[in-house]
Scaffold this motif. Structure first.
Motif, mmCIF file in Angstrom:
data_model
loop_
_atom_site.group_PDB
_atom_site.id
_atom_site.type_symbol
_atom_site.label_atom_id
_atom_site.label_comp_id
_atom_site.label_asym_id
_atom_site.label_seq_id
_atom_site.Cartn_x
_atom_site.Cartn_y
_atom_site.Cartn_z
ATOM 1 N N ASN A 98 0.695 -1.209 -0.132
ATOM 2 C CA ASN A 98 -0.023 -0.188 0.097
ATOM 3 C C ASN A 98 0.820 1.269 -0.274
ATOM 4 O OD1 ASN A 98 -2.846 1.291 0.411
ATOM 5 N ND2 ASN A 98 -1.700 2.112 2.099
ATOM 6 N N LEU A 99 1.867 1.338 0.613
ATOM 7 C CA LEU A 99 2.761 2.427 0.982
ATOM 8 C C LEU A 99 3.391 3.043 -0.345
ATOM 9 C CD1 LEU A 99 5.207 1.719 3.794
ATOM 10 C CD2 LEU A 99 3.674 3.642 3.512
ATOM 11 N N VAL A 100 3.856 1.740 -1.311
ATOM 12 C CA VAL A 100 4.772 1.927 -2.397
ATOM 13 C C VAL A 100 3.813 2.076 -3.654
ATOM 14 C CG1 VAL A 100 6.399 0.631 -4.050
ATOM 15 C CG2 VAL A 100 6.746 0.342 -1.671
ATOM 16 N N LEU A 101 2.659 1.268 -3.569
ATOM 17 C CA LEU A 101 1.958 1.579 -4.781
ATOM 18 C C LEU A 101 0.888 2.409 -4.765
ATOM 19 C CD1 LEU A 101 1.570 -2.447 -5.497
ATOM 20 C CD2 LEU A 101 3.218 -0.649 -6.682
ATOM 21 N N LYS A 105 2.980 7.609 -4.369
ATOM 22 C CA LYS A 105 2.877 8.436 -5.543
ATOM 23 C C LYS A 105 2.119 9.664 -5.176
ATOM 24 C CE LYS A 105 -0.561 5.763 -7.639
ATOM 25 N NZ LYS A 105 -0.939 4.989 -8.697
ATOM 26 N N GLN A 106 1.134 9.720 -4.095
ATOM 27 C CA GLN A 106 0.438 11.023 -3.976
ATOM 28 C C GLN A 106 0.848 11.891 -3.288
ATOM 29 O OE1 GLN A 106 -2.407 10.901 -5.551
ATOM 30 N NE2 GLN A 106 -2.752 8.549 -5.959
ATOM 31 N N ILE A 107 1.944 11.685 -2.578
ATOM 32 C CA ILE A 107 2.481 12.554 -1.454
ATOM 33 C C ILE A 107 3.562 13.651 -2.234
ATOM 34 C CG2 ILE A 107 4.180 12.816 0.394
ATOM 35 C CD1 ILE A 107 1.431 11.460 1.115
ATOM 36 N N LEU A 169 -5.431 2.541 -5.348
ATOM 37 C CA LEU A 169 -4.816 1.691 -5.855
ATOM 38 C C LEU A 169 -4.805 1.828 -7.645
ATOM 39 C CD1 LEU A 169 -4.196 -1.664 -4.703
ATOM 40 C CD2 LEU A 169 -2.389 0.105 -4.986
ATOM 41 N N ASP A 170 -5.931 2.456 -7.806
ATOM 42 C CA ASP A 170 -6.032 2.691 -9.484
ATOM 43 C C ASP A 170 -5.223 3.548 -10.001
ATOM 44 O OD1 ASP A 170 -7.323 4.131 -11.733
ATOM 45 O OD2 ASP A 170 -9.493 3.321 -11.025
ATOM 46 N N PRO A 171 -4.599 3.393 -10.989
ATOM 47 C CA PRO A 171 -3.668 4.142 -11.811
ATOM 48 C C PRO A 171 -4.106 5.504 -12.058
ATOM 49 C CG PRO A 171 -3.965 2.184 -12.891
ATOM 50 C CD PRO A 171 -4.827 2.144 -11.673
ATOM 51 N N ASN A 172 -5.262 5.856 -12.029
ATOM 52 C CA ASN A 172 -5.816 7.223 -12.400
ATOM 53 C C ASN A 172 -6.226 8.028 -11.166
ATOM 54 O OD1 ASN A 172 -5.588 6.860 -15.264
ATOM 55 N ND2 ASN A 172 -7.430 5.432 -15.416
ATOM 56 N N PHE A 173 -6.371 7.262 -9.955
ATOM 57 C CA PHE A 173 -6.627 8.124 -8.801
ATOM 58 C C PHE A 173 -5.832 9.297 -8.630
ATOM 59 C CE2 PHE A 173 -6.324 8.880 -4.411
ATOM 60 C CZ PHE A 173 -7.553 8.816 -3.924
ATOM 61 N N SER A 174 -6.469 10.448 -8.000
ATOM 62 C CA SER A 174 -5.486 11.539 -7.656
ATOM 63 C C SER A 174 -6.195 12.057 -6.415
ATOM 64 C CB SER A 174 -5.661 12.793 -8.995
ATOM 65 O OG SER A 174 -5.945 13.903 -8.335
ATOM 66 N N LYS A 176 -6.865 14.982 -5.853
ATOM 67 C CA LYS A 176 -7.584 16.408 -5.879
ATOM 68 C C LYS A 176 -9.176 16.414 -5.887
ATOM 69 C CE LYS A 176 -5.292 19.624 -8.012
ATOM 70 N NZ LYS A 176 -4.713 20.072 -6.931
ATOM 71 N N GLY A 177 -9.528 17.227 -5.257
ATOM 72 C CA GLY A 177 -11.197 17.209 -4.862
ATOM 73 C C GLY A 177 -11.249 16.690 -3.689
ATOM 74 N N LYS A 178 -12.424 17.214 -2.686
ATOM 75 C CA LYS A 178 -12.704 16.831 -1.592
ATOM 76 C C LYS A 178 -12.913 15.426 -1.229
ATOM 77 C CE LYS A 178 -16.319 17.849 1.538
ATOM 78 N NZ LYS A 178 -17.661 18.545 1.747
ATOM 79 N N GLU A 179 -13.691 14.684 -2.096
ATOM 80 C CA GLU A 179 -13.984 13.245 -2.009
ATOM 81 C C GLU A 179 -12.813 12.418 -2.179
ATOM 82 O OE1 GLU A 179 -17.338 11.949 -4.345
ATOM 83 O OE2 GLU A 179 -18.623 13.373 -3.524
ATOM 84 N N ASN A 180 -11.971 12.754 -3.117
ATOM 85 C CA ASN A 180 -10.631 12.144 -3.295
ATOM 86 C C ASN A 180 -9.765 12.135 -1.995
ATOM 87 O OD1 ASN A 180 -11.549 10.989 -5.818
ATOM 88 N ND2 ASN A 180 -10.730 12.474 -6.978
ATOM 89 N N THR A 181 -9.589 13.285 -1.665
ATOM 90 C CA THR A 181 -8.591 13.816 -0.530
ATOM 91 C C THR A 181 -9.274 12.736 0.667
ATOM 92 O OG1 THR A 181 -8.257 15.885 -1.303
ATOM 93 C CG2 THR A 181 -8.002 15.359 1.248
ATOM 94 N N GLN A 182 -10.703 12.930 0.880
ATOM 95 C CA GLN A 182 -11.236 11.845 1.939
ATOM 96 C C GLN A 182 -10.843 10.481 1.808
ATOM 97 O OE1 GLN A 182 -15.405 13.342 1.601
ATOM 98 N NE2 GLN A 182 -15.024 14.495 3.420
ATOM 99 N N LYS A 183 -11.029 9.949 0.446
ATOM 100 C CA LYS A 183 -10.690 8.640 0.326
ATOM 101 C C LYS A 183 -9.528 8.268 0.708
ATOM 102 C CE LYS A 183 -12.042 5.171 -3.369
ATOM 103 N NZ LYS A 183 -12.475 4.434 -2.134
ATOM 104 N N PHE A 184 -8.336 9.295 0.181
ATOM 105 C CA PHE A 184 -7.078 9.092 0.531
ATOM 106 C C PHE A 184 -6.810 9.107 2.087
ATOM 107 C CE2 PHE A 184 -2.501 10.476 0.873
ATOM 108 C CZ PHE A 184 -1.926 9.294 0.209
ATOM 109 N N LEU A 185 -7.546 9.960 2.729
ATOM 110 C CA LEU A 185 -7.462 10.136 4.355
ATOM 111 C C LEU A 185 -8.152 8.473 5.070
ATOM 112 C CD1 LEU A 185 -8.541 13.582 5.211
ATOM 113 C CD2 LEU A 185 -6.263 12.633 5.945
ATOM 114 N N GLU A 186 -9.082 7.991 4.284
ATOM 115 C CA GLU A 186 -9.412 6.817 4.746
ATOM 116 C C GLU A 186 -8.504 5.829 4.750
ATOM 117 O OE1 GLU A 186 -13.479 5.522 3.619
ATOM 118 O OE2 GLU A 186 -13.834 7.774 3.194
ATOM 119 N N ASN A 187 -7.718 5.714 3.626
ATOM 120 C CA ASN A 187 -6.660 4.769 3.304
ATOM 121 C C ASN A 187 -5.591 5.081 4.533
ATOM 122 O OD1 ASN A 187 -3.888 4.309 2.093
ATOM 123 N ND2 ASN A 187 -5.104 3.060 0.951
ATOM 124 N N LEU A 188 -5.224 6.345 4.784
ATOM 125 C CA LEU A 188 -4.295 6.624 5.786
ATOM 126 C C LEU A 188 -4.802 5.712 7.189
ATOM 127 C CD1 LEU A 188 -2.889 10.000 4.812
ATOM 128 C CD2 LEU A 188 -2.006 7.743 4.164
#
Ligand code: FE
Length: 349
Positions: A98-101, A105-107, A169-174, A176-188
């Motif tokens: 999860n860290l590497v993949l 890349k988002q950091i 993990l989706d190669p197109n994930f970014s 950007k935007g509130k929902e995506n940032t929230q999704k990333f926070l959930e991952n963390l």
């Protein structure tokens, strides 16, 4: 903002104000370490290097003799130890992937990336440590390494973690935007609070309960080193989460908070099932009820660290765990070491 930025020819220098953990300004090249905004991340990187260790430096002879002695351990103790190893052998690999993949890349903070590189290596060292313990004790590798697929109680924990990776993990994930940032926070939250902060700690408690009886001291010493690393991983993750919250106003909503509370409760439930699988009758002063209480106690501590409210309000049934964590921070592990790491001046080329 791309996480794999092309570099550009320009006379405009990177400003520290452009730095963000995620969603950093395009001008703030991630290949340029200085100027640093997140100094705690750099400090974490330095501290981690000061704690370098390798599994093969730890003597396993006493463990080998104890494991071979038919009266050395009870059947229940052997089962508990193997179950915990069954979780550990794949746990750190899932974190590393999860860290590497997904995360790296988002950091967009170069100093956070430096720590993530170090953390990734430590996850490899931990997987090495479990392999080394299993090899030393001559455990059935097929049994232990396949346990995450064969035992529902481990599979369900791993599945919960892997669900946090989906989408991110989706190669197109970014981010950007509130929902995506929230999704990333959930991952963390899933990886740093739930996996490294809850799932690992309860398994550490099992191994350290052996140490308290002066049993499996080599494996326990390995686990103490790992616990010291993991508590740093968790603290770094919490700093990232809280900084992302500050740098992205509006993303930390009450619906995100409710998701976090629900995820923590789900993790507690999964861990209770795992505990019943580890020691159906209790071992070494641990039973599944105390284990559940410990899980709830530390879940409250993790919630508080990200600004949420304690939910369970139970006492710590294993006060010796807090002592072991504090000790592992202070104890000079280097006294018993065989290898001395070469410093720059003495390296042979
Ligand atoms: Fe870790």
């Amino acid at each position: 903002m791309s996480f794999i930025q092309p570099i550009k020819r320009t006379d405009i220098r990177v400003s520290v104000n452009d730095r963000r953990i995620i969603n950093g300004a395009e001008e703030a090249d991630v290949v340029q370490l200085s100027p640093m905004k997140h100094k705690w991340a750099w400090q974490a990187y330095l501290d981690a290097n000061a704690n370098h260790w390798l599994p093969t430096e730890i003597q396993m002879q006493r463990d080998i003799e104890l494991w071979k002695d038919p009266n050395g351990l009870t059947e229940d103790e052997r089962t508990a130890f193997k179950r915990v190893m069954g979780f550990f052998t794949t746990g750190d690999s899932i974190v590393a992937n999860n860290l590497v993949l997904a995360i790296y890349k988002q950091i967009t903070s170069p100093e956070c990336r430096m720590y993530l590189l170090r953390q990734s290596y430590e996850e490899a060292i931990h997987t090495h440590a479990y392999q080394y313990i299993i090899e030393s004790l001559e455990l059935d590798e097929g049994e232990i390494f396949n346990m995450y697929r064969e035992k529902a109680s481990i599979f369900n924990k791993d599945q919960m973690l892997i669900n946090f990776s989906l989408g991110v993990l989706d190669p197109n994930f970014s981010t950007k935007g509130k929902e995506n940032t929230q999704k990333f926070l959930e991952n963390l939250i899933g990886f740093y609070l739930i996996c490294e902060g809850l799932f690992f700690y309860t398994s550490f408690a099992v191994i350290l309960s052996f140490q308290r009886q002066n049993k499996l001291v080599g494996a326990s010493e390995q686990i103490q080193y790992i616990m010291r690393d993991e508590s740093m991983h968790m603290n770094f993750g919490i700093d990232m989460i809280n900084t992302i919250k500050e740098e992205n106003p509006g993303v930390w909503t009450s619906s995100l908070e409710n998701k976090i509370y629900a995820a923590i409760e789900e993790a507690v439930q999964l861990e209770v099932v795992f505990a019943k699988d580890c020691f159906p009758k209790g071992i070494l002063g641990i039973n599944s009820d105390l284990f559940e209480q410990y899980m709830r106690h530390i879940a409250d501590r993790r919630l508080e660290r990200v600004g949420l409210v304690a939910r369970y309000n139970v006492e710590n049934p294993f006060p010796w765990m807090s002592e072991a964590i504090d000790l592992s921070k202070e104890k000079n592990f280097f006294e018993s070491r065989v290898t001395e790491y070469k410093t720059g001046g003495t390296l042979d080329w």
